[in-house]
Design a protein around this motif. Structure first.
Motif, PDB file in Angstrom:
ATOM      1  N   VAL A   1      37.550 -27.613   4.808  1.00 57.11           N
ATOM      2  CA  VAL A   1      36.112 -27.411   4.868  1.00 57.11           C
ATOM      3  C   VAL A   1      35.564 -27.135   3.481  1.00 57.11           C
ATOM      4  CG1 VAL A   1      34.280 -26.018   5.883  1.00 57.11           C
ATOM      5  CG2 VAL A   1      36.310 -26.536   7.212  1.00 57.11           C
TER       6      VAL A   1
ATOM      7  N   LEU B   1      35.168 -30.280   1.607  1.00 57.56           N
ATOM      8  CA  LEU B   1      33.939 -30.952   2.017  1.00 57.56           C
ATOM      9  C   LEU B   1      32.726 -30.284   1.383  1.00 57.56           C
ATOM     10  CD1 LEU B   1      32.369 -32.985   3.708  1.00 57.56           C
ATOM     11  CD2 LEU B   1      32.577 -31.448   5.663  1.00 57.56           C
TER      12      LEU B   1
ATOM     13  N   LEU C   1      29.549 -38.128   4.906  1.00 57.33           N
ATOM     14  CA  LEU C   1      29.564 -36.663   5.015  1.00 57.33           C
ATOM     15  C   LEU C   1      29.565 -36.211   6.469  1.00 57.33           C
ATOM     16  CD1 LEU C   1      27.085 -35.597   2.181  1.00 57.33           C
ATOM     17  CD2 LEU C   1      29.577 -35.525   2.159  1.00 57.33           C
ATOM     18  N   ILE C   2      28.759 -36.886   7.275  1.00 60.16           N
ATOM     19  CA  ILE C   2      28.701 -36.513   8.697  1.00 60.16           C
ATOM     20  C   ILE C   2      30.046 -36.761   9.358  1.00 60.16           C
ATOM     21  CG2 ILE C   2      27.717 -37.060  10.937  1.00 60.16           C
ATOM     22  CD1 ILE C   2      25.216 -38.003   9.544  1.00 60.16           C
TER      23      ILE C   2
ATOM     24  N   GLY D   1      32.523 -34.256   8.291  1.00 58.52           N
ATOM     25  CA  GLY D   1      32.146 -32.942   8.822  1.00 58.52           C
ATOM     26  C   GLY D   1      32.456 -32.832  10.302  1.00 58.52           C
ATOM     27  N   LEU D   2      32.095 -33.861  11.055  1.00 62.85           N
ATOM     28  CA  LEU D   2      32.293 -33.772  12.505  1.00 62.85           C
ATOM     29  C   LEU D   2      33.771 -33.776  12.870  1.00 62.85           C
ATOM     30  CD1 LEU D   2      29.431 -35.895  14.029  1.00 62.85           C
ATOM     31  CD2 LEU D   2      29.658 -33.428  13.784  1.00 62.85           C
TER      32      LEU D   2
ATOM     33  N   LYS E   1      36.138 -32.409  11.173  1.00 64.09           N
ATOM     34  CA  LYS E   1      36.605 -31.032  11.003  1.00 64.09           C
ATOM     35  C   LYS E   1      35.998 -30.104  12.051  1.00 64.09           C
ATOM     36  CE  LYS E   1      39.029 -29.584   8.754  1.00 64.09           C
ATOM     37  NZ  LYS E   1      40.503 -29.583   8.992  1.00 64.09           N
ATOM     38  N   TRP E   2      34.734 -30.350  12.345  1.00 64.22           N
ATOM     39  CA  TRP E   2      34.024 -29.497  13.316  1.00 64.22           C
ATOM     40  C   TRP E   2      34.735 -29.531  14.667  1.00 64.22           C
ATOM     41  CZ3 TRP E   2      30.350 -25.938  14.316  1.00 64.22           C
ATOM     42  CH2 TRP E   2      29.689 -25.955  15.560  1.00 64.22           C
ATOM     43  N   ASN E   3      35.133 -30.727  15.077  1.00 55.99           N
ATOM     44  CA  ASN E   3      35.811 -30.840  16.361  1.00 55.99           C
ATOM     45  C   ASN E   3      37.127 -30.087  16.348  1.00 55.99           C
ATOM     46  OD1 ASN E   3      33.863 -32.296  17.623  1.00 55.99           O
ATOM     47  ND2 ASN E   3      34.691 -34.280  16.969  1.00 55.99           N
TER      48      ASN E   3
ATOM     49  N   VAL F   1      37.875 -27.450  14.385  1.00 52.76           N
ATOM     50  CA  VAL F   1      37.657 -26.012  14.269  1.00 52.76           C
ATOM     51  C   VAL F   1      37.145 -25.416  15.577  1.00 52.76           C
ATOM     52  CG1 VAL F   1      36.269 -24.248  13.098  1.00 52.76           C
ATOM     53  CG2 VAL F   1      37.240 -26.136  11.798  1.00 52.76           C
ATOM     54  N   THR F   2      36.257 -26.167  16.251  1.00 49.80           N
ATOM     55  CA  THR F   2      35.673 -25.609  17.473  1.00 49.80           C
ATOM     56  C   THR F   2      36.406 -26.063  18.727  1.00 49.80           C
ATOM     57  OG1 THR F   2      34.124 -27.439  17.646  1.00 49.80           O
ATOM     58  CG2 THR F   2      33.363 -25.486  16.468  1.00 49.80           C
TER      59      THR F   2
END
Ligand code: HEM
Ligand code: CU
Ligand code: CU
Lengths: 346, 606
Positions: A83, A86, A144-145, A148-149, A151-153, A155-156
């Protein structure tokens, strides 16, 4: 001291008054001309723009480099380096855009300042240019999106099955934690059971509650996924863990969660930072009332064996609060015969 | 365009009937859009002073936490602890009022109320708003809302103190914080009237733009100011009612024991009976207004900048059509990004993904606008009037604050930045400073039209440079402490993890001093403004040699704006420096037949 301030203030007012008057007089003298500006200020403003630009860019980078260590907290969780990467890639992109556009703008301001004998270029549009500066940002943003997404998936997403589960309850103005105990199962709770002693409303009619313990400090093991089950008792709070780059709100009536894998023990972090008093903290990051700013809780990361040892040394909540539990049993004597046996065994 | 004509005659008649208006009808309960605009402006200035003073007060707390303010006790006596420090709850009340005032009372009512009112009829060639009567009500509802909000500052328990976003349960429970008592009730009542005012205003603006354009003023001949205002008004109409419903439900939870937002709460030694409510429902409703709201705040300023930059570069705005489509794009997208304020609120992470995508898409039209402003400067013949400087400042802020949105909009990065000073830096630059600069730009630019006099230029320059440099010095450093993980809405950082606070103390002191100087510099503007109303140099009819219609009215336009017939529009608003033309500007009412020397083949499109 006050006198000096007064003097400076007075001087400023006088200077301002002179500035003010000079343009009033000039204005009156050249009232009839058709010129759009009456004095040489155009040039000064253009030059000031360039000086400002240099100062701005210089000071931003100077501070950013000089204080890098200071504002850039060390990372202590497994997902954070990606993260962080990024973050810095975004930083590089945005800072380039920022620097280039500001330079171009103030340069244009300087280069194309008003001259009476020149005429501006009547230039209304250029589709090619417009398309270029639509498409390029669009592509960069897509990258970037996407990144980001992804990693977001991660992490969450769901926490690994072998996570250490800890319940964290925010209330005005502290954090309480509850560990599942030997059975690795958090007992259920009911907010209506909350009172001054049973501060998180543990429901002891659930036998899984009986071995739950609530330590004074929160300990977590290094290298193992830690899953925080988050609740709030009164208003919204937020579990903020800057070193782990993790955060999640604590919402009354809506349990939330967050998981991460610590990578540095408190001790290792103390050495890295050269600060023997360093402690990880859970800080509250959602306005929650008078003492919001001091709502925090130390968090100790230790090696797994230390953690296991620490866990063993903790007494269950009911053991620490025998009177409360005795009362509870008395009030619920009939339907709790089964549980009673459980308790004896403990 | 026949209707326009009918209307025109009717108004002219009405105009002649009551030529001698009483003082009250002319200055207080006026239906004239120009007077109403000035009322909004003056009220907005009043609020800006209060909002600014509040921010300076809490900046003192942040920069000089140990200072003894006892000497201020005649003014703010009961806000201080016995040690002469600001009380922690008062601190929260101050930031809440500061945010509410700045966002709603200054940069929504003050900005939109002033310029949408003033410029829409003048630039479109209308005699007044579609309904002067409702327009008057719009101001007086705002006034009522202002009085209530002002009162709330002095009531028992103090004003609302849950942050300008007033999230329940904090804002719903008087037990939680003293500002959630009477102060919060007044906040909600005040904001409800505010919404009524905003709606009356916005409906009027939209109707006027659609129906009362003068002959020849097609949509694609409208100046970009009007396009920006139109989109602003549409956003307002669609989003403010949602704030009203959020507020009404909160009022019910507070007074009638309903459970829209409340569930499973134990507070002050008591388990409340509310169950089944959703605290984040409020956040959805709030940000459904809240995000369009930030565009309501910035779009009028972007519109003003379009006009000022074109005029003062003596060049057509670059990419007029692209500017219009970007505005429309921003307008539409602004309705589908609200949950980027809620990535870590506990809502479903999948929803977070969707809002990340939508949010970053909105960056594209924003980028287009910035590039187009800069391209307008290219090969211009730039005159740095104070208005022009403020517009350039606006573009500078719009970019430097806009790029940080790419961090916050990317959900995974936002996890660590949410609710930190990084956010404070971001929105103060992109929304606060940029929008404020548009406001200043507009005042300097249209002052001659409003008051028939000029503002002092030199003071304008001094004001600009202090404010421009000042705003960067105040807000830019906040990025660093935000990256370092400093939470916002913190009364003090001394209870924070050891070592960290000392390292940023110097920066906080610096920011506070810069804020003080910047705030003080605003008095230069105030002096200039009020002095020039009465004593400024008399303005000429078209002091900036601008193309738009407002400059064809008399220096002091009366009721009805044009004494004779309303001018007919013959071309777009951006014929600056047209090759072959006699002068470097051709006003919108000059027909092509009068300018054979400069007509171009593509002129039919304009
Ligand atoms: C006079 C210059 C200003 C200064 C020095 C200033 C300073 C600050 C600071 C330091 C905070 C954060 C306080 C905290 O979280 O503890 C804040 C909050 C805020 N400011 Fe400003 N500000 C200024 C102008 C503005 C403007 C022009 C706007 C308009 C958009 C604005 C809108 C807000 C909002 C919405 C908040 C958030 C309030 C909340 O947390 O509920 N400010 N301001
Ligand atoms: Cu808090
Ligand atoms: Cu938003």
């Amino acid at each position: 001291m006050n006198f000096i301030f007064l003097l400076i203030g007075l001087l400023l007012v006088i200077v301002l008054f002179q500035i003010f008057r000079s343009s009033e007089i000039l204005g009156a003298a050249t009232k009839k001309t058709s010129k759009l500006f009456e004095d040489g200020n155009n040039r000064y403003n253009a030059i000031l723009g360039v000086i400002f630009l240099i100062g701005l860019i210089f000071s931003i980078f100077w501070y950013a480099i000089k204080e890098y260590k200071n504002y850039n907290l060390p990372i202590a969780s497994e997902h954070a380096p990606d993260v962080e990467l990024l973050f810095w890639v975004t930083m590089a992109i945005t800072m380039s855009v920022f620097v280039v556009t500001q330079i171009v703008m103030f340069y244009f301001g300087y280069k194309y300042q008003y001259q009476e004998d020149r005429i501006a270029e009547y230039y209304t549009e250029n589709n090619k240019l417009e398309i270029i500066w639509t498409i390029i940002p669009a592509i960069v943003l897509t990258v970037l999106i996407g990144w980001g997404l992804y990693k977001w998936n991660e992490v969450t997403g769901p926490a690994p099955a072998d996570s250490e589960v800890i319940e964290l309850v925010g209330y005005q103005f502290a954090w309480a934690s509850r560990y599942p105990g030997d059975d690795n199962k958090l007992g259920s709770y009911n907010y209506k059971l909350t009172d001054v002693e049973n501060i998180v409303g543990i429901d002891f009619s659930d036998s899984a509650s009986l071995d739950d313990f609530m330590p004074r400090e929160i300990h977590i093991p290094k290298g193992k996924p830690v899953l925080l089950k988050i609740r709030a008792r009164d208003v919204i709070h937020s579990v903020y863990l800057p070193y782990f780059r993790a955060q999640m709100n604590a919402v009354p009536g809506m349990p939330t969660q967050l998981w991460f894998i610590p990578t540095k023990t408190t001790q290792e972090m103390r050495e890295e930072m050269g600060n023997d008093n360093f402690n990880y903290e859970i800080i509250c990051n959602k306005i929650c009332g008078r003492a919001h700013f001091s709502m925090k809780q130390n968090l100790i990361v230790e090696e797994e064996w230390e953690y296991i040892k620490w866990k063993k040394s903790q007494d269950s909540w009911i053991k620490k609060n025998p009177d409360y539990f005795a009362n509870f049993l008395k009030n619920n004597a009939n339907d709790l015969a089964v549980l009673n046996n459980d308790y004896e065994r403990n | 365009m026949k209707e326009t004509k009918l209307y025109e005659e009717k108004v002219v008649d009405a105009h002649e009937e009551h030529h001698e208006q009483s003082f009250i009808r002319k200055y207080i309960f006026s239906e004239d859009h120009k007077t109403i605009a000035k009322q909004f402006l003056i009220t907005g200035i009043f609020w800006a002073i209060i909002g600014g003073a509040f921010s300076f007060l809490f900046r003192i707390q942040l920069g000089f936490p140990n200072v003894d303010l006892t000497s201020l006790s005649p003014i703010i006596g009961n806000w201080l602890t016995p040690q002469g420090k600001i009380d922690p709850e008062v601190y929260l009340a101050l930031i809440t009022m500061h945010g509410t005032i700045m966002v709603f009372f200054v940069l929504t009512a003050g900005l939109s109320g002033t310029f949408l009112n003033f410029l829409i009829p003048l630039q479109l060639g209308a005699r007044d708003m579609a309904s002067g009567f409702l327009n008057m009500f719009s101001y007086w509802f705002f006034f009522l809302s202002s009085v209530i909000m002002l009162t709330s500052i002095f009531v028992e328990g103090g004003p609302a103190s849950g942050g300008w976003t007033v999230y329940p349960p904090l804002s719903a429970l008087p037990q939680a914080v003293s500002g959630s008592g009477l102060g919060m009730t007044l906040w909600l009542v005040s904001m409800s009237f505010f919404v009524v005012s905003a709606l009356l205003g916005a409906l009027n603006y939209i109707t006027t733009v659609i129906n009362l354009r003068t002959e020849g003023m097609t949509f694609f001949r409208m100046p970009l100011t009007i396009w920006a205002f139109l989109i602003t008004a549409i956003l307002g109409v669609l989003s403010f009612p949602v704030l009203l419903s959020a507020a009404l439900l909160l009022i019910m939870d507070r007074t009638f024991g309903t459970s829209f937002y409340l569930s499973d709460i134990y507070i002050a030694g008591e388990a409340l009976s509310n169950q089944g409510g959703s605290a984040i429902l409020f956040q959805h409703l709030f940000w459904f207004l809240g995000h369009p709201e930030v565009y309501i705040v910035i779009l009028p300023s972007l519109g003003i900048a379009s006009e000022v930059i074109a005029t003062c570069s003596r060049k057509p705005i670059f990419g007029y059509k692209a500017m219009v489509y970007s505005l429309i794009g921003i307008g539409i997208l602004s309705f589908v990004v609200w949950a980027h304020h809620m990535f870590i609120s506990g809502m479903n992470p999948f929803l977070g993904s969707v809002f990340t995508i939508l949010t970053l898409i909105i960056a594209v039209p924003s980028a287009i606008k910035s590039f187009n402003y800069i391209a307008t400067l290219w090969r211009g013949n730039i005159i740095f009037t104070p208005a022009m400087l403020f517009s350039i400042g606006l573009v500078s802020f719009f970019i430097s604050g806009g790029v940080t949105g790419l961090f916050l909009g990317n959900s995974v990065i936002d996890i660590n930045l949410h609710d930190t000073y990084f956010v404070v830096a971001h929105f103060h630059i992109v929304m606060g400073s940029a929008s404020f600069f548009g406001l200043f730009s507009g005042v300097y630019h249209w002052f001659p039209k409003m008051f028939g006099r000029m503002m002092n230029r030199n003071l304008g320059y001094v004001h600009f440079w202090f404010t421009f440099i000042g705003a960067y010095l105040v807000f830019f450093p906040l990025h660093y402490i935000g990256i370092a993980g400093f939470p916002r809405r913190y009364y003090s950082f001394t209870n924070f993890e050891a070592g960290k606070i000392e390292s940023f103390m110097d920066l906080n002191v610096f920011v506070t001093i810069a804020a003080g100087i910047t705030f003080a510099a605003q008095f230069i503007f105030l002096f200039n403004f009020f002095y020039s109303i009465y004593r400024g140099r008399k303005a000429s009819q078209n002091p900036w040699k601008s193309n738009t219609l407002e400059w064809t009215t008399p220096v002091n336009p009366g009721h009805g704006n044009w004494p004779g017939k309303i001018p007919k529009v013959e071309r777009w608003a951006y014929d600056y420096s047209k090759p072959g033309a006699k002068e470097d500007f051709i006003p919108q009412n000059v027909p092509y037949s009068k300018t054979p020397e400069s007509n171009l083949p593509e002129d039919e499109h304009h």
